[in-house]
Design a protein around this motif. Sequence first.
Motif, PDB file in Angstrom:
ATOM      1  N   TYR A   1       0.817  -1.222   0.000  1.00  0.00           N
ATOM      2  CA  TYR A   1       0.000   0.000   0.000  1.00  0.00           C
ATOM      3  C   TYR A   1       0.843   1.260   0.000  1.00  0.00           C
ATOM      4  O   TYR A   1       0.456   2.287  -0.580  1.00  0.00           O
ATOM      5  N   HIS A   2       2.012   1.226   0.670  1.00  0.00           N
ATOM      6  CA  HIS A   2       2.830   2.435   0.781  1.00  0.00           C
ATOM      7  C   HIS A   2       3.601   2.733  -0.505  1.00  0.00           C
ATOM      8  O   HIS A   2       4.268   3.770  -0.610  1.00  0.00           O
ATOM      9  N   LYS A   3       3.482   1.848  -1.510  1.00  0.00           N
ATOM     10  CA  LYS A   3       4.119   2.076  -2.806  1.00  0.00           C
ATOM     11  C   LYS A   3       3.101   2.410  -3.903  1.00  0.00           C
ATOM     12  O   LYS A   3       3.479   2.605  -5.064  1.00  0.00           O
ATOM     13  N   LEU A   4       1.815   2.457  -3.556  1.00  0.00           N
ATOM     14  CA  LEU A   4       0.792   2.637  -4.580  1.00  0.00           C
ATOM     15  C   LEU A   4       0.844   4.014  -5.238  1.00  0.00           C
ATOM     16  O   LEU A   4       0.530   4.152  -6.425  1.00  0.00           O
ATOM     17  N   LEU A   5       1.230   5.039  -4.490  1.00  0.00           N
ATOM     18  CA  LEU A   5       1.350   6.364  -5.094  1.00  0.00           C
ATOM     19  C   LEU A   5       2.460   6.363  -6.150  1.00  0.00           C
ATOM     20  O   LEU A   5       2.301   6.946  -7.233  1.00  0.00           O
ATOM     21  N   GLU A   6       3.556   5.695  -5.845  1.00  0.00           N
ATOM     22  CA  GLU A   6       4.635   5.582  -6.828  1.00  0.00           C
ATOM     23  C   GLU A   6       4.162   4.798  -8.054  1.00  0.00           C
ATOM     24  O   GLU A   6       4.486   5.158  -9.196  1.00  0.00           O
ATOM     25  N   LEU A   7       3.408   3.722  -7.827  1.00  0.00           N
ATOM     26  CA  LEU A   7       2.870   2.943  -8.939  1.00  0.00           C
ATOM     27  C   LEU A   7       1.934   3.798  -9.786  1.00  0.00           C
ATOM     28  O   LEU A   7       1.955   3.723 -11.015  1.00  0.00           O
ATOM     29  N   HIS A   8       1.118   4.599  -9.118  1.00  0.00           N
ATOM     30  CA  HIS A   8       0.205   5.486  -9.839  1.00  0.00           C
ATOM     31  C   HIS A   8       0.974   6.407 -10.775  1.00  0.00           C
ATOM     32  O   HIS A   8       0.587   6.596 -11.943  1.00  0.00           O
ATOM     33  N   GLU A   9       2.049   6.995 -10.287  1.00  0.00           N
ATOM     34  CA  GLU A   9       2.852   7.881 -11.114  1.00  0.00           C
ATOM     35  C   GLU A   9       3.478   7.128 -12.285  1.00  0.00           C
ATOM     36  O   GLU A   9       3.642   7.676 -13.376  1.00  0.00           O
ATOM     37  N   GLU A  10       3.792   5.866 -12.054  1.00  0.00           N
ATOM     38  CA  GLU A  10       4.446   5.056 -13.093  1.00  0.00           C
ATOM     39  C   GLU A  10       3.505   4.753 -14.260  1.00  0.00           C
ATOM     40  O   GLU A  10       3.940   4.710 -15.417  1.00  0.00           O
ATOM     41  N   ILE A  11       2.223   4.544 -13.983  1.00  0.00           N
ATOM     42  CA  ILE A  11       1.312   4.088 -15.036  1.00  0.00           C
ATOM     43  C   ILE A  11       0.211   5.095 -15.356  1.00  0.00           C
ATOM     44  O   ILE A  11      -0.721   4.779 -16.097  1.00  0.00           O
ATOM     45  N   LYS A  12       0.285   6.312 -14.828  1.00  0.00           N
ATOM     46  CA  LYS A  12      -0.833   7.253 -14.961  1.00  0.00           C
ATOM     47  C   LYS A  12      -1.154   7.613 -16.407  1.00  0.00           C
ATOM     48  O   LYS A  12      -2.289   8.000 -16.715  1.00  0.00           O
ATOM     49  N   GLY A  13      -0.209   7.446 -17.317  1.00  0.00           N
ATOM     50  CA  GLY A  13      -0.495   7.720 -18.712  1.00  0.00           C
ATOM     51  C   GLY A  13      -1.300   6.635 -19.393  1.00  0.00           C
ATOM     52  O   GLY A  13      -1.753   6.825 -20.532  1.00  0.00           O
ATOM     53  N   ASP A  14      -1.510   5.519 -18.716  1.00  0.00           N
ATOM     54  CA  ASP A  14      -2.214   4.384 -19.309  1.00  0.00           C
ATOM     55  C   ASP A  14      -3.531   4.081 -18.611  1.00  0.00           C
ATOM     56  O   ASP A  14      -4.187   3.102 -18.946  1.00  0.00           O
ATOM     57  N   VAL A  15      -3.904   4.899 -17.628  1.00  0.00           N
ATOM     58  CA  VAL A  15      -5.128   4.639 -16.861  1.00  0.00           C
ATOM     59  C   VAL A  15      -6.014   5.882 -16.884  1.00  0.00           C
ATOM     60  O   VAL A  15      -5.537   6.989 -17.162  1.00  0.00           O
ATOM     61  N   PRO A  16      -7.318   5.741 -16.614  1.00  0.00           N
ATOM     62  CA  PRO A  16      -8.207   6.905 -16.615  1.00  0.00           C
ATOM     63  C   PRO A  16      -7.755   7.980 -15.625  1.00  0.00           C
ATOM     64  O   PRO A  16      -7.114   7.681 -14.610  1.00  0.00           O
ATOM     65  N   ILE A  17      -8.106   9.207 -15.914  1.00  0.00           N
ATOM     66  CA  ILE A  17      -7.758  10.321 -15.030  1.00  0.00           C
ATOM     67  C   ILE A  17      -8.446  10.127 -13.684  1.00  0.00           C
ATOM     68  O   ILE A  17      -9.655   9.874 -13.624  1.00  0.00           O
ATOM     69  N   PRO A  18      -7.712  10.190 -12.555  1.00  0.00           N
ATOM     70  CA  PRO A  18      -8.316   9.975 -11.236  1.00  0.00           C
ATOM     71  C   PRO A  18      -9.322  11.056 -10.883  1.00  0.00           C
ATOM     72  O   PRO A  18      -9.280  12.177 -11.412  1.00  0.00           O
ATOM     73  N   PHE A  19     -10.206  10.744  -9.972  1.00  0.00           N
ATOM     74  CA  PHE A  19     -11.150  11.719  -9.445  1.00  0.00           C
ATOM     75  C   PHE A  19     -10.466  12.530  -8.353  1.00  0.00           C
ATOM     76  O   PHE A  19      -9.622  12.016  -7.606  1.00  0.00           O
ATOM     77  N   ASN A  20     -10.848  13.771  -8.251  1.00  0.00           N
ATOM     78  CA  ASN A  20     -10.216  14.679  -7.294  1.00  0.00           C
ATOM     79  C   ASN A  20     -11.035  14.752  -6.010  1.00  0.00           C
ATOM     80  O   ASN A  20     -11.735  15.738  -5.747  1.00  0.00           O
ATOM     81  N   GLY A  21     -10.979  13.702  -5.220  1.00  0.00           N
ATOM     82  CA  GLY A  21     -11.679  13.680  -3.943  1.00  0.00           C
ATOM     83  C   GLY A  21     -12.977  12.894  -3.998  1.00  0.00           C
ATOM     84  O   GLY A  21     -13.477  12.528  -5.067  1.00  0.00           O
ATOM     85  N   LEU A  22     -13.536  12.650  -2.816  1.00  0.00           N
ATOM     86  CA  LEU A  22     -14.747  11.847  -2.701  1.00  0.00           C
ATOM     87  C   LEU A  22     -15.930  12.468  -3.431  1.00  0.00           C
ATOM     88  O   LEU A  22     -16.670  11.773  -4.138  1.00  0.00           O
ATOM     89  N   TRP A  23     -16.130  13.772  -3.265  1.00  0.00           N
ATOM     90  CA  TRP A  23     -17.297  14.394  -3.884  1.00  0.00           C
ATOM     91  C   TRP A  23     -17.214  14.317  -5.407  1.00  0.00           C
ATOM     92  O   TRP A  23     -18.215  14.093  -6.087  1.00  0.00           O
ATOM     93  N   ASP A  24     -16.031  14.486  -5.936  1.00  0.00           N
ATOM     94  CA  ASP A  24     -15.853  14.376  -7.382  1.00  0.00           C
ATOM     95  C   ASP A  24     -16.255  12.986  -7.873  1.00  0.00           C
ATOM     96  O   ASP A  24     -16.908  12.846  -8.909  1.00  0.00           O
ATOM     97  N   ALA A  25     -15.893  11.960  -7.108  1.00  0.00           N
ATOM     98  CA  ALA A  25     -16.267  10.594  -7.483  1.00  0.00           C
ATOM     99  C   ALA A  25     -17.766  10.374  -7.352  1.00  0.00           C
ATOM    100  O   ALA A  25     -18.404   9.770  -8.231  1.00  0.00           O
TER     101      ALA A  25
END
Length: 374
Positions: A298-322
């Motif tokens: 879990y403590h490496k997931l932010l790094e993983l996100h940065e690694e693959i963010k060009g290949d995955v949908p744009i994240p939501f910006n907070g709970l309300w956005d989701a």
Amino acid sequence: MTFLWRRARGRDYSLVGPEAELAVQKGLAGAEWYSSEVPRARMKELTRRADGPAIRDTAIWLGGLAVFGSLGAILWGGWLAVPFFFAYGVLYGSAADSRWHECGHGTAFKTRWMNDVVYQIASFMMMRDPTIWRWSHFRHHTDTIIVGMDPEIQAMRPPRVAKILLNLVGIVDVPIAFWHMALHASGRLLAEERTYLPETEQDKVARTARVWLAIYGGTLAACVGTGSILPVLFIGLPRMYGCWLGIVFALTQHAGLGEDVLDHRLNSRTVHFNPVLRFIYLNMNYHVEHHMFPMVPYHKLLELHEEIKGDVPIPFNGLWDAYKQIIPTIVRQLVDPTYFVWRELPAGARPHPQRAALEGSAPRSVQGIAETTE
């Protein structure tokens, strides 16, 4: 507004119904999933486990339980106790969920016994048999949102809105958990549990249920003996009054997204959280990344996100956005169970290999909601 209570007919989500056989026939059960490309050396770094982050976060979690619980007990009898038991409940009924999850994967700590100890504690808090739910969650990852195969689909089509709302305070899940404990204590299992639980594991389930029922029985006896509900405010009841945030988190994972698609980019949702919520949720808000590469701690997931963010949908910006996407989708699914959100991929991402076939064979079910990306 009559559509709010007129429930449309949906699919059979049972693991022992016709959809299970159909999933096998379609090649969806135990199938190969899409994964983003990550260099092998980098993936080796990302999957490297460590005890330090989990020891730190577990100490903060248990320390918070001790501090808030103690202050609640000291102030018991007055309204000043309420905010402390509120915080205690969230750490018990919501934060324990993510600890159960991560330690169940065996990735939170590097040391196995540490994972096992925290997993047992969190399983008790969440009223989830540690043996059954370990295998259930393994199936969830093997067949994520495959109807008839995944035992952990929360937002079915049409959605069971009343159940979702009642479970914000555990009104449905907790009585069911005690019924399951009683069933398991007698040596029996549900038919669905038998579809994924090996026979060699079944004796563990009965022993656990008997121990847990004894603990809860002792807690109730302590309430009677002291003439106070204070004991159940510490053990058991927080699973009800403190679980609301965990439910709010959990719905962001898959609600309203694609079923029977072998690509986690289309059936999972990543949402940016602030540091406090990420601590409570142990970074499970990076849910696309977690499902695609479940062995990354879990403590490496932010790094993983940065690694693959060009290949995955744009994240939501907070709970309300989701939830601005989730709520209207759930409302629409009450009358049209075929409706869902098709996640749009960023420019340059590898296309989903099933998309053309799905669009050609079932155009209505893949139209979904127009998702805007900025």
